[in-house]
Design a protein around this motif. Structure first.
Motif, PDB file in Angstrom:
ATOM      1  N   THR A 137       0.844  -1.200   0.000  1.00  0.00           N
ATOM      2  CA  THR A 137       0.000   0.000   0.000  1.00  0.00           C
ATOM      3  C   THR A 137       0.879   1.251   0.000  1.00  0.00           C
ATOM      4  OG1 THR A 137      -1.461  -1.266   1.405  1.00  0.00           O
ATOM      5  CG2 THR A 137      -1.988   1.059   1.115  1.00  0.00           C
ATOM      6  N   THR A 138       1.875   1.249   0.897  1.00  0.00           N
ATOM      7  CA  THR A 138       2.767   2.403   0.998  1.00  0.00           C
ATOM      8  C   THR A 138       3.452   2.670  -0.341  1.00  0.00           C
ATOM      9  OG1 THR A 138       3.202   1.692   3.226  1.00  0.00           O
ATOM     10  CG2 THR A 138       4.622   3.421   2.367  1.00  0.00           C
ATOM     11  N   ASN A 139       3.946   1.560  -0.915  1.00  0.00           N
ATOM     12  CA  ASN A 139       4.642   1.711  -2.192  1.00  0.00           C
ATOM     13  C   ASN A 139       3.752   2.237  -3.294  1.00  0.00           C
ATOM     14  OD1 ASN A 139       7.293   1.199  -1.850  1.00  0.00           O
ATOM     15  ND2 ASN A 139       7.020  -1.022  -1.864  1.00  0.00           N
ATOM     16  N   SER A 140       2.543   1.688  -3.372  1.00  0.00           N
ATOM     17  CA  SER A 140       1.680   2.120  -4.468  1.00  0.00           C
ATOM     18  C   SER A 140       1.251   3.574  -4.262  1.00  0.00           C
ATOM     19  CB  SER A 140       0.468   1.191  -4.616  1.00  0.00           C
ATOM     20  OG  SER A 140      -0.295   1.250  -3.443  1.00  0.00           O
ATOM     21  N   PHE A 141       1.061   3.943  -2.999  1.00  0.00           N
ATOM     22  CA  PHE A 141       0.760   5.355  -2.720  1.00  0.00           C
ATOM     23  C   PHE A 141       1.938   6.241  -3.096  1.00  0.00           C
ATOM     24  CE2 PHE A 141      -3.033   4.700  -0.006  1.00  0.00           C
ATOM     25  CZ  PHE A 141      -3.773   5.762  -0.483  1.00  0.00           C
ATOM     26  N   GLN A 142       3.125   5.753  -2.742  1.00  0.00           N
ATOM     27  CA  GLN A 142       4.321   6.546  -3.017  1.00  0.00           C
ATOM     28  C   GLN A 142       4.487   6.763  -4.519  1.00  0.00           C
ATOM     29  OE1 GLN A 142       5.669   7.961  -0.480  1.00  0.00           O
ATOM     30  NE2 GLN A 142       6.931   9.133  -1.916  1.00  0.00           N
ATOM     31  N   ILE A 143       4.274   5.690  -5.268  1.00  0.00           N
ATOM     32  CA  ILE A 143       4.404   5.778  -6.733  1.00  0.00           C
ATOM     33  C   ILE A 143       3.346   6.725  -7.296  1.00  0.00           C
ATOM     34  CG2 ILE A 143       4.128   4.428  -8.875  1.00  0.00           C
ATOM     35  CD1 ILE A 143       5.471   2.083  -7.189  1.00  0.00           C
ATOM     36  N   ALA A 144       2.125   6.593  -6.780  1.00  0.00           N
ATOM     37  CA  ALA A 144       1.033   7.447  -7.263  1.00  0.00           C
ATOM     38  C   ALA A 144       1.280   8.907  -6.888  1.00  0.00           C
ATOM     39  CB  ALA A 144      -0.295   6.961  -6.688  1.00  0.00           C
ATOM     40  N   ARG A 145       1.837   9.103  -5.691  1.00  0.00           N
ATOM     41  CA  ARG A 145       2.146  10.488  -5.267  1.00  0.00           C
ATOM     42  C   ARG A 145       3.190  11.105  -6.195  1.00  0.00           C
ATOM     43  NH1 ARG A 145       2.883   9.842   1.302  1.00  0.00           N
ATOM     44  NH2 ARG A 145       0.703   9.387   1.752  1.00  0.00           N
ATOM     45  N   GLU A 146       4.221  10.325  -6.474  1.00  0.00           N
ATOM     46  CA  GLU A 146       5.277  10.882  -7.324  1.00  0.00           C
ATOM     47  C   GLU A 146       4.766  11.193  -8.726  1.00  0.00           C
ATOM     48  OE1 GLU A 146       8.663   8.350  -6.518  1.00  0.00           O
ATOM     49  OE2 GLU A 146       8.743   9.248  -4.501  1.00  0.00           O
ATOM     50  N   LYS A 147       3.815  10.359  -9.175  1.00  0.00           N
ATOM     51  CA  LYS A 147       3.191  10.641 -10.491  1.00  0.00           C
ATOM     52  C   LYS A 147       2.398  11.954 -10.423  1.00  0.00           C
ATOM     53  CE  LYS A 147       0.484   8.668 -14.296  1.00  0.00           C
ATOM     54  NZ  LYS A 147      -0.104   9.950 -14.580  1.00  0.00           N
ATOM     55  N   LEU A 148       1.691  12.116  -9.297  1.00  0.00           N
ATOM     56  CA  LEU A 148       0.953  13.380  -9.099  1.00  0.00           C
ATOM     57  C   LEU A 148       1.908  14.575  -9.178  1.00  0.00           C
ATOM     58  CD1 LEU A 148      -1.526  15.133  -8.148  1.00  0.00           C
ATOM     59  CD2 LEU A 148      -0.797  14.640  -5.800  1.00  0.00           C
TER      60      LEU A 148
END
Ligand code: 1HN
Length: 358
Positions: free
Chosen positions: A8-19
């Motif tokens: 979860t943390t990783n996917s959030f982190q990846i999505a945040r960086e995309k944002l």
């Protein structure tokens, strides 16, 4: 960490960086990544404590004197650059400082700018600076002001080199993008007032009965002679208990307001008596020191208790104390120190803080 949580943390982190990448072209950036740096728990200056030994600097200043005239340079100055922010022409985030040399026969041509300047005379006697049609002769230890937007030129009609410390509010004016400058068609400005007339009007705890001061928010006294400041400190030493942190320290004053002599810079002169070993204190205003007489040491400590610097200083040396780095002064033979800081700006904002440690 269990697998589900870290995915979860990783996917959030990846999505945040995309944002962050997606908003970048719109000149948008997330506050939460930088908030702690924008609003530190206490001041954390990128500036470092630093000492410039005059004995080391002087030969280079004199070499500059052989390689460029004051006129070609406009101002022949070696800038005291803070080692933590090299390349910014600044000694602190708010202040500029440099050592200026003028040789016999030279003229530094007349100009004006919105940045205010102070001069503190380090070596040599008899050069002059002219401000607003009046000259003042420089002597070691004199504190001289060039108010914002006043024509000023310097000259040396004596037989020895003259060196002074320049302090300017260049970074403050730069931060506000409010700087203007102009050269004077007259290389040396025409004199309108006799030397000493400003001091006669404003320098003796008396002021003219009518009319306003000549320089707006800046002191009408443009030269504060060392013999007077020195006498004040020596008299104080005869009749008053010393301060455990500062020894005997006085603030220069604008006689028309009781406030600081300049809107952006505060100036001080202090005497540490022989055998003085001061307590530590820290302030939010970074300060630049010029050693006038004697010798001593400065111990500086970071807010977390780590040693920041330990300097032995002697007459004509310069050092800088960054914001919120604590300073402890000591002197075995006794000494006199001039200093300046951005305190008036911090006072105007209501944010100046001082902490006296025991
Ligand atoms: C300036 O006008 C003087 O008048 C000294 O002596 C240093 C540094 C930057 C910009 C103007 C002076 C200066 C300066």
């Amino acid at each position: 960490m269990n697998t589900v949580a870290s995915t979860t943390t990783n996917s959030f982190q990846i999505a945040r960086e995309k944002l962050y990448r997606d908003i970048d072209s719109l000149n948008l950036t997330p506050l939460w990544e930088v908030l702690h740096n924008l609003v530190p728990v206490h001041p954390k200056s990128p500036c470092l404590p630093a000492l410039w030994r005059y004995e080391q600097v002087r030969p280079y200043l004199m070499r500059a004197g052989e390689l460029i005239t004051a006129e070609e340079a406009v101002r022949r100055v070696l800038i005291l650059e803070n080692p933590g922010i090299r390349g910014k022409s600044s000694i602190t985030q708010a202040l500029y400082a440099g050592l200026q040399l003028i040789l016999p026969g030279e003229v530094a041509p007349s100009h004006r700018h919105t940045q205010s300047a102070l001069r503190f005379i380090v070596e040599g006697s008899g050069a002059f600076t002219a401000v607003n049609g009046e000259r003042t002769t420089m002597k070691p230890g004199d504190f001289i002001i060039t108010p914002s937007w006043t024509w000023h030129d310097h000259g040396n009609e004596v037989q020895e080199p003259v060196v002074w410390l320049d302090g300017l509010d260049i970074p403050i004016v730069g931060l506000l993008d409010a700087g203007f400058a102009q050269n004077n068609p007259e290389k040396t400005q025409a004199l309108k007032n006799q030397e000493g007339s400003s001091f006669a009007r404003y320098g003796y705890n008396m002021v003219p009965v009518r009319g306003e001061g000549p320089f707006g928010k800046t002191s009408p006294i443009f030269s504060y002679p060392y013999e007077r400041s020195r006498e004040a400190l020596h008299q104080l030493e005869q009749c008053e208990a010393l301060d455990d942190w500062d020894g005997f320290k006085l603030r220069y004053v604008n006689p028309l307001t009781g406030g600081y002599p300049m809107p952006t810079m505060a100036t001080f002169m202090q005497r540490l008596p022989a055998g003085f070993s001061g307590k530590a204190s820290r302030q939010t205003d970074s300060a630049v020191y010029s050693v006038v007489e004697g010798s001593g040491s400065a111990v500086m400590t970071y807010a977390d208790g780590a040693e920041a610097a330990q300097f032995q200083f002697t007459a004509r040396d310069h050092f800088v104390v960054p914001s919120w780095v604590s300073l402890q002064l000591k002197s075995d033979p006794g000494c006199v120190l001039f200093s300046f800081s951005d305190r008036p700006v911090q006072d105007a904002l209501g944010i100046h803080q001082e902490e006296r440690l025991s």
